[in-house]
Design an enzyme around this catalytic site. Structure first.
Site, PDB file in Angstrom:
ATOM      1  N   ARG A 375       0.865  -1.186   0.000  1.00 14.95           N
ATOM      2  CA  ARG A 375       0.000   0.000   0.000  1.00 14.95           C
ATOM      3  C   ARG A 375       0.897   1.230   0.000  1.00 14.95           C
ATOM      4  O   ARG A 375       1.761   1.366   0.863  1.00 14.95           O
ATOM      5  CB  ARG A 375      -0.902   0.031   1.235  1.00 14.95           C
ATOM      6  CG  ARG A 375      -1.876  -1.131   1.349  1.00 14.95           C
ATOM      7  CD  ARG A 375      -2.883  -0.899   2.466  1.00 14.95           C
ATOM      8  NE  ARG A 375      -3.586  -2.110   2.849  1.00 14.95           N
ATOM      9  CZ  ARG A 375      -4.655  -2.582   2.224  1.00 14.95           C
ATOM     10  NH1 ARG A 375      -5.128  -1.934   1.166  1.00 14.95           N
ATOM     11  NH2 ARG A 375      -5.244  -3.692   2.632  1.00 14.95           N
ATOM     12  N   ARG A 405      -6.231  -5.044  -1.121  1.00 18.49           N
ATOM     13  CA  ARG A 405      -7.658  -4.724  -1.112  1.00 18.49           C
ATOM     14  C   ARG A 405      -7.931  -3.242  -0.929  1.00 18.49           C
ATOM     15  O   ARG A 405      -7.414  -2.593  -0.026  1.00 18.49           O
ATOM     16  CB  ARG A 405      -8.363  -5.512  -0.008  1.00 18.49           C
ATOM     17  CG  ARG A 405      -9.870  -5.323   0.005  1.00 18.49           C
ATOM     18  CD  ARG A 405     -10.518  -6.279   0.965  1.00 18.49           C
ATOM     19  NE  ARG A 405     -10.444  -7.644   0.475  1.00 18.49           N
ATOM     20  CZ  ARG A 405     -10.375  -8.709   1.273  1.00 18.49           C
ATOM     21  NH1 ARG A 405     -10.326  -8.558   2.565  1.00 18.49           N
ATOM     22  NH2 ARG A 405     -10.344  -9.926   0.762  1.00 18.49           N
ATOM     23  N   HIS A 435       2.941  -9.560   0.636  1.00 13.24           N
ATOM     24  CA  HIS A 435       2.670  -8.685   1.770  1.00 13.24           C
ATOM     25  C   HIS A 435       3.942  -8.350   2.541  1.00 13.24           C
ATOM     26  O   HIS A 435       3.917  -7.599   3.508  1.00 13.24           O
ATOM     27  CB  HIS A 435       1.647  -9.379   2.684  1.00 13.24           C
ATOM     28  CG  HIS A 435       1.049  -8.512   3.733  1.00 13.24           C
ATOM     29  ND1 HIS A 435       1.307  -8.672   5.081  1.00 13.24           N
ATOM     30  CD2 HIS A 435       0.198  -7.446   3.652  1.00 13.24           C
ATOM     31  CE1 HIS A 435       0.647  -7.763   5.780  1.00 13.24           C
ATOM     32  NE2 HIS A 435      -0.034  -7.009   4.939  1.00 13.24           N
TER      33      HIS A 435
END
Length: 706
Positions: A375, A405, A435
């Site tokens: 992100r 997401r 991740h």
């Protein structure tokens, strides 16, 4: 005792609702300033939106599939949905009870949310002009009849259901939809006024007041605000050849997902409610009657209102990275070469990490930069630095996770920007989410090629780094450098999994390493020796890991868990988990760091990680767990964990039935507020550095005078 018995676990969805209950409870904690209490209402609302779009939608899919299924606690999808429906309806009721109380108290501070009917004659004239000038031109009414099918309404958009009939001729009741244009007009509108209380209107109330302007010749019978929440989970085909194209296709589907929730003003008539339920294919239990403004996220912007700093937390500024500054090295490369550097966000500034990437981008001796991004902010200095590095001729490889997401579109845009600059971009790995948080810098130095690595628990996002707690380590450890290179080769090519020197990597060996650490403590306990585990994470959901924790507890291992959100483990259950305690911290900052401590007969194994103990993290994501070997860092992380576990201001303790008790209610002795103490510690370090610098300058001047 069978540690895998479903009775030994809690339902995931219910434990998440309990977490959001803890967030919402901060709206009523007197020590939180008034606007911060309002902010927690908004946070709880935002959390619920995502919960419905992903988790409730998933449970509905299971019900519709008809496939027999039991969750970790042995509940069927129908049982889960019934529990969710009951708990969330009660939580929404509590949310608006808190909100209405806060609005009353805001009036005491001169901040009034009013209806258009409460305006005086002069203000009414202003409002009419404002409506004609700003609102009327952008709103398009949508009739609903045999010629005009019910329109598709995007997820989370606010709309007005209008019942009306013609003043002459056909007297039948007709229906129309008025979209509330809150994406282009501020939903909270300030009423002009130089003196006295500040007054605010909601955009939907203004639109309701002037609804007849859109339906000339008609009588307005009812205007009711409503909001639809849709399924937003992405359906990614793991066999697709082009991952980027598959994500883009799924994003388009997300916008048209099935409705999973209807929020409706509690003034709605049965006719409007029935109409919307029918058109959206929803049942009574999917409808939430709201006694106030729909979508409390609207208050996020209001909490920043100018002139009311005394109603917010006192400013807390990220401090320089103490360990880095204290070395007084000529540059960052030299400092990291001297020893590992630990940075604790948001208490220490994320600019340290941005500067690390920026320095690598401009340093002529740097040959390559490799980074994973999960992100990132839309105006990320790291993206700019990576683009600059490629333009400077360096080899830049970025794994941009396009399946992160609700950040998919932003990540695709950022990836395109990097590709345009000449970076090699990998759009994630089919079947796995990447991740892990890792940056590798390859630099040519006098004695050869050297690797510098940043590893962290949090994302490379400067915006969230101001409000999320995370830990990162900068190192030039050669073995970690080798592991970092192997990790990127694994992500970018067809390399077989290598032998790992120090890093544990999911989905390859991270789960096994966790098992080994827990089993090791269990073995020490069975020998009658001290055994202790302290672990901090966002969520605890993995059944097999929990079973091992139960076994460790039964062997006598003391286990202290700090779990912010989901926790399906039952602590303090006689014969099962007598030695396990679970605490949860909900405060000013979102607790995001994953930190792990195992006593190991005094050798003390300490780790930081990007992974929570959840099946998705250990089985379906690329994650890292990093050993902390530098003794001062071991002590520092151990101190952080102990401080969190002794917090009695913002901490909750979990009961075996899944409920939580607020420790401040039963506090004895001095208050321990972990986040405030860590902020103070960072500020004290800065003052020490400043004093040291002043002393050094004085000594230099004195020496020069002589």
């Amino acid at each position: 005792m069978d540690t895998l018995d479903p009775h030994n676990f809690l339902n995931r969805e219910c434990t998440w609702i309990k977490f959001n209950e803890r967030v919402l409870r901060e709206s009523a904690v007197p020590s939180n300033p008034l606007l911060e209490q309002l902010n927690f209402v908004a946070i709880s609302a935002s959390n619920l939106d995502e919960f419905f779009m992903i988790r409730v939608a998933g449970v509905k899919h299971l019900i519709e599939s008809g496939v027999p299924h039991h969750d970790i606690a042995g509940m069927t999808p129908q049982e889960q949905f019934s529990a969710i429906e009951q708990m969330v309806h009660e939580q929404v009721r509590q949310q608006y009870a808190y909100l209405n109380d806060l609005r009353d108290r805001l009036r005491g501070e001169g901040l009034y949310f009013i209806k258009p009917s409460e305006l005086d004659e002069k203000q009414q004239l202003w409002l009419e002009n404002f409506f004609e000038r700003e609102i009327y031109p952008v709103v398009t009414p949508m009739a609903v009849d045999s010629s005009h099918p019910f329109p598709f309404l995007s997820s989370l958009s606010l709309n007005l259901a209008v019942l009306l009939r013609r003043r002459e001729g056909d007297s039948s009741v007709k229906t129309a939809i008025l979209p509330v244009p809150s994406s282009v007009i501020n939903r909270i509108i300030k009423v002009p006024g130089e003196t006295g209380p500040q007054q605010f209107l909601f955009l939907e109330d203004v639109l309701s007041t002037f609804a007849e302007r859109f339906f000339l010749g008609c009588e307005i019978l009812e205007v009711t605000p409503f909001r639809v929440t849709r399924d937003a989970d992405l359906d990614i085909d793991d066999d697709a050849e082009d991952l980027l194209a598959e994500v883009v296709k799924s994003l388009k589907k997300r916008k048209k997902g099935a409705a999973v929730r209807l929020e409706l003003a509690d003034s709605a008539s049965r006719m409007v409610k029935t109409l919307l339920m029918t058109e959206l294919s929803l049942e009574e239990r999917d409808v939430y009657m709201i006694p106030g403004p729909l979508d409390c996220k609207v208050f996020f912007s209001f909490t920043g209102i100018e002139g009311y700093d005394y109603l917010r937390y006192a400013p807390a500024f990220p401090q320089p990275a103490y360990e880095l500054e204290n070395l007084h090295a000529p540059d960052m490369w030299t400092a990291i070469s001297q020893r590992d550097i630990m940075v604790h966000h948001p208490y220490e500034t994320f600019e340290t990490i941005e500067n690390f990437v920026r320095l690598a981008a401009t340093d002529p001796d740097v040959l390559a930069i490799k980074q994973t991004l999960y992100r990132v902010s839309s105006k990320s200095p790291i993206i700019a630095a990576l683009a600059q590095a490629a333009e400077n001729g360096k080899q830049v490889t970025v794994l941009m996770e396009v399946k992160a997401r609700f950040d998919e579109e932003n990540n695709i845009h950022m990836a395109a920007k990097l590709e345009k600059a000449g970076c090699h971009v990998i759009y994630g790995i089919m079947g796995l989410k990447t991740h892990s948080k890792i940056t590798l810098v390859v630099r040519r130095e006098e004695d050869g090629i050297k690797r510098y690595v940043h590893l962290a628990t949090g994302n490379y996002n400067g915006k969230t780094a101001r409000i999320y707690t995370d830990v990162g380590i900068l190192t030039s450890d050669p073995l970690i450098g080798v592991d970092a290179s192997a990790s990127f080769n694994l992500l970018s090519g067809y390399s077989d999994p290598p032998y790992w020197n120090k890093l544990a990597v999911a989905p390859l060996n991270l789960r096994q390493r966790i098992y080994e650490e827990i089993d090791q403590e269990t073995a020490w306990a069975r020998q009658g020796k001290k055994a202790l585990i302290i672990a901090k994470m966002n969520s605890l959901l993995d059944k097999k890991v929990i079973a091992r924790l139960y076994e460790a507890s039964q062997a006598g291992v003391k286990i202290k868990l700090i779990v912010r959100g989901i926790c399906v483990l039952r602590p303090e259950v006689p014969g099962l988990s007598d030695n396990i305690e679970v605490h949860s911290i909900v405060g000013r900052y979102l607790e995001h760091s994953r930190l792990f401590y195992f006593y190991n007969n005094g050798r003390e194994d300490v780790f930081i990680s990007s992974a929570d103990w959840m099946p998705r993290n250990l089985n379906e994501r690329v994650e890292l767990m990093i050993p902390v070997e530098y003794q001062p860092h071991k002590e520092r992380i151990k101190g952080i964990l102990n401080l969190y576990f002794h917090d009695n201001v913002k901490a909750y303790a979990m009961n075996g039935d899944g409920t939580y008790r607020y420790l401040a209610d039963t506090r004895k002795g001095e208050p321990v507020h972990a986040q405030a103490m860590l902020q103070k510690e960072a500020e004290d370090h800065t003052r020490q550095l400043q004093k040291k610098d002043i002393k050094t300058r004085v000594l230099r001047r004195t020496s020069g005078d002589k």
